[in-house]
Design a protein around this motif. Structure first.
Motif, PDB file in Angstrom:
ATOM      1  N   PHE A 128      -6.060 -13.131  -0.043  1.00  0.00           N
ATOM      2  CA  PHE A 128      -6.336 -12.561   1.270  1.00  0.00           C
ATOM      3  C   PHE A 128      -7.263 -11.357   1.154  1.00  0.00           C
ATOM      4  O   PHE A 128      -8.153 -11.165   1.985  1.00  0.00           O
ATOM      5  CB  PHE A 128      -5.019 -12.145   1.939  1.00  0.00           C
ATOM      6  N   TRP A 129      -7.054 -10.551   0.102  1.00  0.00           N
ATOM      7  CA  TRP A 129      -7.817  -9.310  -0.039  1.00  0.00           C
ATOM      8  C   TRP A 129      -9.141  -9.501  -0.758  1.00  0.00           C
ATOM      9  O   TRP A 129      -9.943  -8.548  -0.829  1.00  0.00           O
ATOM     10  CB  TRP A 129      -6.983  -8.266  -0.793  1.00  0.00           C
ATOM     11  N   LEU A 130      -9.396 -10.685  -1.291  1.00  0.00           N
ATOM     12  CA  LEU A 130     -10.606 -10.897  -2.073  1.00  0.00           C
ATOM     13  C   LEU A 130     -11.859 -10.592  -1.253  1.00  0.00           C
ATOM     14  O   LEU A 130     -12.769  -9.884  -1.707  1.00  0.00           O
ATOM     15  CB  LEU A 130     -10.639 -12.338  -2.593  1.00  0.00           C
ATOM     16  N   TRP A 131     -11.930 -11.141  -0.021  1.00  0.00           N
ATOM     17  CA  TRP A 131     -13.111 -10.925   0.813  1.00  0.00           C
ATOM     18  C   TRP A 131     -13.254  -9.472   1.226  1.00  0.00           C
ATOM     19  O   TRP A 131     -14.336  -8.893   1.182  1.00  0.00           O
ATOM     20  CB  TRP A 131     -13.050 -11.824   2.043  1.00  0.00           C
ATOM     21  N   TRP A 132     -12.132  -8.841   1.620  1.00  0.00           N
ATOM     22  CA  TRP A 132     -12.192  -7.466   2.098  1.00  0.00           C
ATOM     23  C   TRP A 132     -12.594  -6.516   0.970  1.00  0.00           C
ATOM     24  O   TRP A 132     -13.389  -5.584   1.190  1.00  0.00           O
ATOM     25  CB  TRP A 132     -10.850  -7.063   2.700  1.00  0.00           C
ATOM     26  N   LYS A 133     -12.078  -6.756  -0.230  1.00  0.00           N
ATOM     27  CA  LYS A 133     -12.472  -5.912  -1.354  1.00  0.00           C
ATOM     28  C   LYS A 133     -13.951  -6.076  -1.686  1.00  0.00           C
ATOM     29  O   LYS A 133     -14.654  -5.102  -1.969  1.00  0.00           O
ATOM     30  CB  LYS A 133     -11.618  -6.255  -2.588  1.00  0.00           C
ATOM     31  N   ALA A 134     -14.426  -7.322  -1.634  1.00  0.00           N
ATOM     32  CA  ALA A 134     -15.842  -7.567  -1.921  1.00  0.00           C
ATOM     33  C   ALA A 134     -16.728  -6.851  -0.912  1.00  0.00           C
ATOM     34  O   ALA A 134     -17.766  -6.275  -1.272  1.00  0.00           O
ATOM     35  CB  ALA A 134     -16.122  -9.070  -1.915  1.00  0.00           C
TER      36      ALA A 134
END
Length: 606
Positions: free
Chosen positions: A469-475
Motif C-alpha cells: 500500500f505504501w510503495l506508491w506513496w513512498k516513491a
C-alpha cells in the motif's frame, strides 16, 4: 463523529474548489489540446496532487496544529509554516476583493436589461456591440467586408460593452499603478459586505463555519447544473463544447512540455496545496479519522468539478461565438476576462438574462467565500496556536480583529488602480514562491523527519496497512513529487517575466514592491532556522533522527492510551521535548544519505 466528518469533508471541498476551477481550468483545457489535456492533468493529479494533499492532511491531523506549529516536528523548517501563513494572508486580501467584485456584479444584474448589454452612448468611439472590421483598399478603409480579400481585412481595436463596463463603470480603472486615484466606493462597500459575511461565518469557529459550508460547498453545483442545462440548449453550444473537450482535441499537444507544466500547476493550485489551509482544517479532525479516504474524495471531486464547470462555460461561449459569427477562439478568455467580461457578455444574449447573471455571480460569490473561509481560518488557527492562553477564549474578538485588518489591507485594491494591485500580488505571491515552500515541506517530512516515521504516524490514525500500500506513496514522497516540483520551480524562475495587466506595464517601483513581498515571505526561512540553531544544543543529525518536540493533543492522547490496535499506542517519543538541537553542516548530509538509502531500498525491492 459522522457530523464532524461531513463538516470537514465539505469544508475541504469548499476550500479546494475555488475560482481557478471555474475560470482557469476550462481555458487551459481548450488551450492545451482539449480532451487530450486530461491525460497530463490526471497524471499530475496521481503523481503530485494526491501525494501532497495526503501528506499535508495527515501532517495536520496527526499533530492537531496549524501550519506553523506542525513544524515542531522539524524545527529548523518552522519558517516554512510562517511563510505559508503570510502567503495565505496576502492571497486572502485579493480574494476578498474578487468576492467584492462578484457582489457588485450580482447586485448590478438585478435590472433589465443588464447594464453591460449596450455601449453607453453613441459618442463613445472605443466601444462597439459588434466587432468592427473594415477592408483596406489601396490605403482606404471601407465597409465592403463581404467581398474583401482576407489579407486586406482590418479589425479595429474597440471594447465590447461588457469590457467597457468592467473597465469604466465597475473598476473605474486608471491608466496605471502610478495613478492610484480615489477609493471606488461601491467596491469598498461590497468589500465590506464580503468581509462581514466571512467574519460572521467564522466568529464561532469551526462550529459556525462547519454549518455554513453545507450550503456554500453544495449550492455552486446546483448553479453549474442549471447553467449547463440552459447552455446546451442554445444554438452554437455544441461548437463551444467541441473546442473545449470534443473532436477538436489535439493529441499532438502531449509532446509539448508546456502542456505538462500547465497540468501540474493547475493541479497544484486548484487543490490549494502549500497554503496551510489543508493542515489548519485537518487539525480539527478526530485522531482516527480516515484521512486517506478524505484525500481521495476531495481530490477527485475537485477534478470532476473543474471538468463539469468547463461544459457550462464553453456551451454559452459557443453560443456567443455563434451570435457574433466569430470562431470560439476569439471570444474565450481566462481569469478576470472570462468571469467579468466574456461570460457576462454572453449572458446578455440569453432570454431572461438578469436571472442567469444573478445565478452566475452568486455562484462566483459562494465559491470565493468557501476559499476565503479557509484562508482566514489558517490565520486564526496559527494565532491561536501561538498564543493559546490569551486567544483561545477570545475567538470572536480575534475574528473581528483579523477581518478588520483584512478589510483595511484590501482598500488599496478598490481604488481606481486596484486591479493593478490585485494583479501584482497574484503574480508575485501566488506563483513560484508557493512551489518553493512545498518543495521544502516534502523534503522536510520525507528526509529530515523521515518517511518511515511519518508512515508509522499515519498508521496510528488509519490503521496498519500492507507494505505494498505504501510503495506508491513512498516513491512519490521521496522521488517523483520532489523531482517534478523542482523541475516546475526551475522552469517558473527561468521563464519568469514582469507581470502586466493587458498591455499595461508596471512601474519599476511597483515591481520592487512585488519583490519585497517575496522577501517578506521567504525571510522567515533563515530567521526560523537561525533561531532554533541558537536555542538548541547538540547536532542536527541527532534531532532529526530521534527528537520530536511536544505537539498539541499528542500528550493527551498518549496519557489516555488511545490505541490503533491492541498492541500499538501513541509512542512516548512524541510526548517529550528533546534537549538536543542542530548542526547546520549536517543538513545536506542527512538529505543525501536518506536519499541514497531509500534509492538502494527501492532498487532492491524492484
Amino acid at each position: 463523529s459522522a457530523e464532524i466528518q461531513r463538516d470537514y469533508v465539505l469544508s475541504m471541498i469548499g476550500y479546494a474548489v475555488g475560482l481557478g476551477n471555474i475560470w482557469r481550468f476550462p481555458y487551459l483545457t481548450y488551450k492545451n489540446g482539449g480532451g487530450a489535456f486530461l491525460i497530463p492533468y490526471f497524471t499530475m493529479l496521481l503523481v503530485t496532487g494526491l501525494p501532497l494533499f495526503f501528506l499535508e492532511s495527515s501532517f495536520g491531523q496527526f499533530c492537531s496544529q496549524g501550519p506553523i506549529n506542525v513544524w515542531r516536528a522539524v524545527p529548523i523548517l518552522q519558517g516554512v509554516g510562517i511563510g505559508m501563513v503570510i502567503v495565505t494572508l496576502l492571497i486572502a486580501i485579493y480574494y476578498n476583493v474578487i468576492i467584492g467584485y462578484s457582489l457588485y456584479y450580482m447586485f448590478a444584474s438585478m435590472q433589465s436589461p443588464l447594464p453591460w448589454t449596450n455601449c453607453p452612448n453613441t459618442t463613445v468611439t472605443t466601444c462597439s456591440e459588434t466587432p468592427l472590421v473594415y477592408c483596406n483598399i489601396n490605403g482606404t478603409l471601407t465597409e465592403m467586408v463581404q467581398t474583401c480579400n482576407p489579407a486586406d481585412k482590418v479589425k479595429m481595436d474597440v471594447q465590447s460593452p461588457s469590457e467597457y463596463y468592467w473597465d469604466n463603470v465597475a473598476l473605474q480603472r486608471s491608466s496605471g499603478l502610478e495613478e492610484t486615484g480615489p477609493v471606488v466606493w461601491h467596491l469598498a462597500l461590497c468589500l465590506l459586505l464580503s468581509t462581514l459575511l466571512a467574519g460572521a461565518s467564522l466568529i464561532k469557529g469551526i462550529k459556525s463555519s462547519g454549518k455554513v459550508v453545507y450550503f456554500t460547498a453544495t449550492f455552486p453545483y446546483v448553479v453549474i447544473l442549471i447553467l449547463l442545462i440552459r447552455g446546451v440548449t442554445l444554438e452554437g453550444a455544441s461548437e463551444g463544447i467541441e473546442f473545449y473537450i470534443g473532436s477538436q482535441s489535439n493529441l499532438t499537444k502531449l509532446s509539448d512540455a508546456q502542456v505538462w507544466k500547465d497540468a501540474a500547476t493547475q493541479i497544484f493550485y486548484s487543490l490549494s496545496i502549500g497554503l496551510g489551509g489543508l493542515m489548519a482544517l485537518s487539525s480539527y479532525n478526530e485522531f482516527h479519522n480516515n484521512v486517506f479516504t478524505d484525500t481521495l474524495v476531495v481530490s477527485i471531486t475537485n477534478a470532476a468539478t473543474s471538468i463539469f464547470a468547463g461544459f457550462a462555460i464553453f456551451s454559452i461561449m459557443g453560443h456567443m461565438a455563434h451570435v457574433y459569427k466569430l470562431p470560439v477562439t476569439e471570444v474565450v478568455k481566462e481569469g478576470f476576462g472570462l468571469a467579468f467580461i466574456a461570460y457576462p457578455g454572453a449572458l446578455t444574449k440569453l432570454p431572461i438574462s438578469p436571472l442567469w447573471s444573478v445565478l452566475f455571480f452568486f455562484m462566483i460569490l459562494i465559491v470565493g467565500l468557501d476559499s476565503l473561509f479557509a484562508e482566514i481560518e489558517v490565520i486564526l488557527t496559527s494565532l491561536q496556536d501561538a498564543y493559546p492562553k490569551v486567544l483561545k477564549s477570545r475567538r470572536p474578538l480575534l475574528t473581528i480583529a483579523t477581518c478588520s485588518f483584512l478589510y483595511l489591507l484590501g482598500l488599496p485594491c478598490v481604488t481606481r488602480a486596484g486591479i493593478y494591485w490585485v494583479t501584482l500580488i497574484d503574480s508575485f505571491v501566488a506563483t513560484w514562491v508557493v512551489l518553493f515552500l512545498v518543495l521544502l515541506e516534502i523534503v522536510g517530512v520525507s528526509y529530515l523527519y523521515g518517511v518511515n516515521r511519518f508512515i508509522n504516524d499515519i498508521e496510528m490514525m488509519i490503521g496498519k496497512k500492507s507494505p505494498h500500500f505504501w510503495l506508491w506513496w513512498k516513491a512519490c514522497w521521496l522521488f517523483f513529487t520532489p523531482f517534478i516540483l523542482l523541475v516546475i520551480l526551475v522552469w517558473s524562475l527561468w521563464t519568469f517575466a514582469p507581470p502586466t495587466y493587458g498591455d499595461i506595464h508596471f512601474p519599476s517601483w511597483g515591481l520592487s514592491l512585488g519583490w519585497c513581498m517575496l522577501v517578506f515571505v521567504l525571510m522567515w526561512l533563515p530567521i526560523g532556522a537561525v533561531y532554533h540553531l541558537t536555542k538548541a544544543k547538540g547536532s542536527l543529525l541527532n534531532v532529526s533522527k530521534t527528537g520530536v518536540p511536544t505537539w498539541k493533543g499528542t500528550e493527551k492522547r498518549a496519557t489516555q492510551k488511545i490505541k490503533v490496535s491492541t498492541e500499538q499506542t501513541i509512542p512516548m517519543r512524541l510526548t517529550t521535548t528533546p534537549t538536543t538541537s542542530f548542526d547546520v553542516s549536517a543538513v545536506l548530509f542527512i538529505c543525501s544519505s536518506e536519499y541514497l538509502w531509500h534509492l538502494s531500498q527501492s532498487i532492491e525491492m524492484f
